[in-house]
Design a protein around this motif. Structure first.
Motif, mmCIF file in Angstrom:
data_model
loop_
_atom_site.group_PDB
_atom_site.id
_atom_site.type_symbol
_atom_site.label_atom_id
_atom_site.label_comp_id
_atom_site.label_asym_id
_atom_site.label_seq_id
_atom_site.Cartn_x
_atom_site.Cartn_y
_atom_site.Cartn_z
ATOM 1 N N PRO A 24 0.839 -1.213 0.000
ATOM 2 C CA PRO A 24 0.000 0.000 0.000
ATOM 3 C C PRO A 24 0.865 1.251 0.000
ATOM 4 O O PRO A 24 1.851 1.330 0.731
ATOM 5 C CB PRO A 24 -0.796 -0.130 1.305
ATOM 6 C CG PRO A 24 0.039 -1.018 2.173
ATOM 7 C CD PRO A 24 0.728 -1.977 1.261
ATOM 8 N N ASP A 207 -1.855 10.631 4.530
ATOM 9 C CA ASP A 207 -1.649 9.238 4.926
ATOM 10 C C ASP A 207 -0.387 9.104 5.764
ATOM 11 O O ASP A 207 -0.307 8.256 6.653
ATOM 12 C CB ASP A 207 -1.517 8.355 3.681
ATOM 13 C CG ASP A 207 -2.742 8.426 2.791
ATOM 14 O OD1 ASP A 207 -3.836 8.090 3.286
ATOM 15 O OD2 ASP A 207 -2.611 8.830 1.625
ATOM 16 N N HIS A 228 -5.554 10.269 12.271
ATOM 17 C CA HIS A 228 -5.383 8.874 11.862
ATOM 18 C C HIS A 228 -4.366 8.801 10.730
ATOM 19 O O HIS A 228 -4.629 8.266 9.649
ATOM 20 C CB HIS A 228 -6.727 8.278 11.432
ATOM 21 C CG HIS A 228 -7.733 8.255 12.531
ATOM 22 N ND1 HIS A 228 -8.733 9.200 12.647
ATOM 23 C CD2 HIS A 228 -7.897 7.422 13.595
ATOM 24 C CE1 HIS A 228 -9.462 8.940 13.716
ATOM 25 N NE2 HIS A 228 -8.983 7.877 14.304
ATOM 26 N N THR A 229 -3.197 9.355 10.994
ATOM 27 C CA THR A 229 -2.105 9.420 10.018
ATOM 28 C C THR A 229 -0.885 8.727 10.601
ATOM 29 O O THR A 229 -0.630 8.802 11.809
ATOM 30 C CB THR A 229 -1.782 10.895 9.697
ATOM 31 O OG1 THR A 229 -2.890 11.482 9.005
ATOM 32 C CG2 THR A 229 -0.534 11.024 8.834
ATOM 33 N N HIS A 257 -0.153 0.285 7.971
ATOM 34 C CA HIS A 257 -1.268 0.623 7.099
ATOM 35 C C HIS A 257 -2.588 0.020 7.565
ATOM 36 O O HIS A 257 -3.620 0.699 7.624
ATOM 37 C CB HIS A 257 -0.964 0.175 5.670
ATOM 38 C CG HIS A 257 -2.092 0.395 4.719
ATOM 39 N ND1 HIS A 257 -2.977 -0.605 4.353
ATOM 40 C CD2 HIS A 257 -2.520 1.507 4.069
ATOM 41 C CE1 HIS A 257 -3.870 -0.124 3.522
ATOM 42 N NE2 HIS A 257 -3.616 1.150 3.317
ATOM 43 N N LYS A 258 -2.594 -1.244 7.903
ATOM 44 C CA LYS A 258 -3.837 -1.920 8.254
ATOM 45 C C LYS A 258 -4.485 -1.310 9.489
ATOM 46 O O LYS A 258 -5.696 -1.050 9.508
ATOM 47 C CB LYS A 258 -3.580 -3.408 8.484
ATOM 48 C CG LYS A 258 -4.859 -4.209 8.716
ATOM 49 C CD LYS A 258 -4.581 -5.701 8.808
ATOM 50 C CE LYS A 258 -5.865 -6.495 9.007
ATOM 51 N NZ LYS A 258 -5.607 -7.964 9.073
ATOM 52 N N GLN A 261 -5.947 2.140 8.614
ATOM 53 C CA GLN A 261 -7.193 2.044 7.854
ATOM 54 C C GLN A 261 -8.347 1.598 8.745
ATOM 55 O O GLN A 261 -9.467 2.104 8.620
ATOM 56 C CB GLN A 261 -7.022 1.074 6.687
ATOM 57 C CG GLN A 261 -6.140 1.609 5.570
ATOM 58 C CD GLN A 261 -6.652 2.933 5.023
ATOM 59 O OE1 GLN A 261 -5.972 3.966 5.123
ATOM 60 N NE2 GLN A 261 -7.846 2.932 4.466
ATOM 61 N N ASN A 262 -8.088 0.651 9.635
ATOM 62 C CA ASN A 262 -9.145 0.213 10.556
ATOM 63 C C ASN A 262 -9.618 1.362 11.432
ATOM 64 O O ASN A 262 -10.823 1.541 11.657
ATOM 65 C CB ASN A 262 -8.638 -0.943 11.419
ATOM 66 C CG ASN A 262 -8.501 -2.236 10.639
ATOM 67 O OD1 ASN A 262 -9.085 -2.391 9.568
ATOM 68 N ND2 ASN A 262 -7.717 -3.166 11.165
ATOM 69 N N ARG A 264 -9.466 4.543 10.761
ATOM 70 C CA ARG A 264 -10.213 5.493 9.933
ATOM 71 C C ARG A 264 -11.638 4.993 9.672
ATOM 72 O O ARG A 264 -12.587 5.775 9.706
ATOM 73 C CB ARG A 264 -9.482 5.707 8.602
ATOM 74 C CG ARG A 264 -8.230 6.566 8.718
ATOM 75 C CD ARG A 264 -7.589 6.792 7.371
ATOM 76 N NE ARG A 264 -6.509 7.765 7.456
ATOM 77 C CZ ARG A 264 -5.804 8.190 6.412
ATOM 78 N NH1 ARG A 264 -6.073 7.723 5.195
ATOM 79 N NH2 ARG A 264 -4.840 9.083 6.566
ATOM 80 N N ASP A 265 -11.753 3.708 9.391
ATOM 81 C CA ASP A 265 -13.089 3.150 9.124
ATOM 82 C C ASP A 265 -13.986 3.260 10.350
ATOM 83 O O ASP A 265 -15.167 3.625 10.239
ATOM 84 C CB ASP A 265 -12.956 1.683 8.711
ATOM 85 C CG ASP A 265 -12.317 1.518 7.330
ATOM 86 O OD1 ASP A 265 -12.280 2.510 6.574
ATOM 87 O OD2 ASP A 265 -11.846 0.403 7.029
#
Length: 342
Positions: A24, A207, A228-229, A257-258, A261-262, A264-265
């Motif tokens: 990613p 990111d 969330h960076t 990364h994972k 992303q979690n 952020r979701d």
């Protein structure tokens, strides 16, 4: 020195870039370009020369709008740099004036390269309170912003006369202005709306944020946007920053990364629920039901109708407000340019 240099990565860099891109990749990278003064002291040069080295580094192939070289091969589409903090105005008069003059030289050089910027599709945005800057520098910045605003291949955001707390305070002022003008209601104010009132409203949140020089703090930079960076702190001084330092930071982003992303979701879903609950509360207020239910006890169908009606009205108000805000901000730049770029 040109802001945009042509050139390819060498073979080893190309191989490394290809390996990195198997994982990613960040689309938006932010930099706190720290270490210019320490670099100057270490090299026994004047502070101003150290800052010049730092700005010249910005013109080497590491950052999107100056070179596109590293970013093109690493698929980094947007870069944000912390060029000048409002706190920097507290430095000595000579140093501040020197930095303002240096910025003027760089923006003048940039305007001489409009064709090159257009060729690479570089859009330049300057984020901060430009009213704090000398008028001639304001005008140069406005010309650069307007000259590149239609470009969309890559984006460079230069935070100048900026702090995050000032940015958030200004966003609150913008929403208060919207309420005063009757464009929105106080109940329309939300986290999402505040995000859209920030200087960075046209950009996704970073990111990856990189700070050089070994300092482990954000120094009031993008505090709202980086919740969330992936944060990477590197000991290298900014004028010595290299392609390999960037690769190291991207590797750290990929490792995390994972989880990023979690997070952020989860945050995104939480905000949706909060907005839904706020809309439901407003929609089912006694005054609203009085208008849409004739004062009778509301059944499930009437409650859903009231909610749908309220959401549609709120979205329409917010849309008109954001259009008015964009017009106001665009007018600031066009007014500075006296109606044109000539």
């Amino acid at each position: 020195m040109s802001w945009i240099k042509e050139g390819e990565l060498n073979l080893l860099e190309k191989i490394s870039a290809s390996i990195l891109k198997a994982g990613p990749m960040p689309k938006h990278v932010a930099f706190i370009m720290d270490g210019n003064r320490r670099f100057a002291r270490r090299k026994n040069m004047e502070r101003q020369e150290g800052h010049m080295q730092g700005f010249d580094k910005l013109a080497e192939p590491s950052l999107v709008f100056q070179t596109l070289r590293w970013c093109k091969h690493l698929n980094i589409q947007e870069v944000t740099v912390y060029a000048f903090s409002i706190e920097n105005f507290k430095r000595t008069k000579d140093e501040v004036e020197g930095l303002m003059e240096l910025a003027k030289q760089k923006f003048e050089r940039l305007l001489e390269e409009r064709e090159n910027l257009e060729k690479h599709g570089v859009c330049i945005r300057v984020l901060g309170d430009l009213n704090l800057l000398p008028l001639d520098l304001q005008r140069l910045i406005a010309k650069a912003v307007l000259a590149t605003r239609a470009h969309n291949k890559c984006f460079l955001n230069v935070c100048f006369a900026y702090t995050s707390r000032y940015e958030m305070t200004n966003a609150v002022r913008e929403m208060a202005w919207g309420v005063e003008q009757g464009l929105i209601q106080a109940s329309d104010v939300s986290e999402a709306l505040l995000s859209q009132c920030l200087y960075s409203n046209n950009s996704p949140n970073p990111d990856l944020l990189i700070r050089t020089s070994g300092e482990v703090r954000l120094s009031d930079f993008l505090l709202w946007q980086t919740s969330h960076t992936c944060l990477v702190f590197q000991s290298v001084l900014w004028p010595e920053y290299s392609f390999w330092n960037l690769c190291e930071a991207i590797l750290q982003y990929q490792v995390n990364h994972k989880s990023i992303q979690n997070a952020r979701d989860v945050h995104r879903e939480h905000q949706k629920l909060l907005q839904l609950e706020a809309d439901r509360t407003c929609a089912l207020s006694a005054e609203h039901l009085q208008r849409h239910g004739n004062g009778k006890p509301a059944d499930a169908g009437r409650r859903q109708e009231a909610l749908s009606h309220y959401v549609a009205r709120r979205q329409e108000r917010v849309r008109h407000f954001l259009e008015a805000l964009t017009t106001k901000r665009d007018s600031f730049f066009t007014d500075l340019c006296d109606g044109g770029l000539a």
